[in-house]
Write an enzyme that holds these catalytic residues in place. Sequence first.
Site, short mmCIF file in Angstrom:
data_model
loop_
_atom_site.label_atom_id
_atom_site.label_comp_id
_atom_site.label_asym_id
_atom_site.label_seq_id
_atom_site.Cartn_x
_atom_site.Cartn_y
_atom_site.Cartn_z
N ASN A 137 0.91 -1.29 0.07
CA ASN A 137 -0.12 0.02 0.02
C ASN A 137 0.90 1.32 -0.05
O ASN A 137 1.04 2.17 0.99
CB ASN A 137 -0.99 -0.10 1.24
CG ASN A 137 -0.34 -0.15 2.83
OD1 ASN A 137 0.75 -0.60 2.57
ND2 ASN A 137 -0.79 0.63 3.59
N ASP A 191 -0.13 -5.46 12.30
CA ASP A 191 -0.94 -4.82 11.27
C ASP A 191 -0.20 -3.33 11.43
O ASP A 191 -1.26 -2.47 11.46
CB ASP A 191 -2.19 -5.14 11.36
CG ASP A 191 -2.93 -4.51 10.33
OD1 ASP A 191 -2.22 -4.95 9.15
OD2 ASP A 191 -4.08 -4.09 10.05
#
Length: 419
Positions: free
Chosen positions: A96, A306
């Site tokens: 990303n 995460d």
Amino acid sequence: MTTLLKSATIIDPSSSYHKKQKDILISNGKIKKIDNAIPIKKEYTVVDLEDLHVSCGWFDTSVSFGEPGFEERETIENGLEVAAKSGFTRVAVNPNTNPVIDNKSSIEYLINKSKSAATNLHPIGALTQGGKGIDIAELFDMQQSGAIAFGDYNKPIENDNLLKIALLYAQNFNGLVMSFPQNNSIAGEGIVNEGNTSTRLGLKGIPALAEELQISRDLFLLEYTGGKLHIPTISTANSATLIKQAKKKGLQVTCGVTIANLLLSDDELEGFDSNTKLTPPLRTKKDVKSLQKAVTSGVIDVITSDHNPIDIENKKVEFSNAKNGTIGLESAIGALNSIFDPEEYINCITTNPKYIFGIENNAIEEGNIAELSLFSTKKSYSFNRENILSTSKNSVFLGKNLSGIAYGIFANNKLVLNN
């Protein structure tokens, strides 16, 4: 370089020294000797720390750094230093970025930028071109350049046939496909878990059904195609049940869970703190307890921080406008030790992720390569901004009482300590 770790409690179920307190002598990157008391020599670098525990190197399977394109959030160099000081010898980096990591040259860029670091960087290539969910990216070329898996970070593959083709195609080179579990039609414009809390606060909700429907679809496709599927972050009790049933069928499916979803419920939303706006969303206390049981029973294979740095301009805004995500490397071990004993979670951050992503795990034995995480399980403290090493400060654990700290790592013949 010769390093001596004094009075270290070894946590490694694959080692004959598991749960034993030993001295560990490391020379030229390998474990030379493990014994009760190794004499200190003046040329040794000695690590003698309170409540020192040592395990095989931790592997975080979902980390975002920002670079290239979002360096204001986190650079690769600083991100890898944060990872090392937080106890991680390996991180899988999400695609990303800007541009999205979806081709051979971008994979090589990430690897080249990380070559001098103690922590190993493993790129995850985007499954689709530009992460747009329309056309499959150059999967084989990316794997040849070092990509360990393929998935569009926090974006579901809405096209059923595209995921089917990806699962079939990846089998030609033993590729691992990742699928984020959310049905966008059901999720709609939701931003938090749909339930009592979202209703009371007037926030649009994402039903648990949105995740569970997508997982059901993915598992049906996997059963049809064969291949390997990894679902990176589940967040509901029923999701764990679906994974358990699929594994009993013999499907090659694995799954992960974020530390936030293991520890925190949607009760955290009461203060409208944008740091609690996450993907997947914080769910109910029932879900939290079920996910914890799924870890200890082996249904959940991987635990991830995460880690997703978000700059202040995109976090310190109205809740509904804030970007989703929390940093998590620095708080990982303290949060895990708050809910589990080390033996209950250690495989989920060492052996299991390395096996899933095709990386060798070196047991703590004489003669093996030294890839070690150093930590303490005892120290209790309130996590605050002083504990944050990342450029961005968006931690969902700010103000939380945690138990245990990372001392650092020994990896790639480098000792990195969190002083």
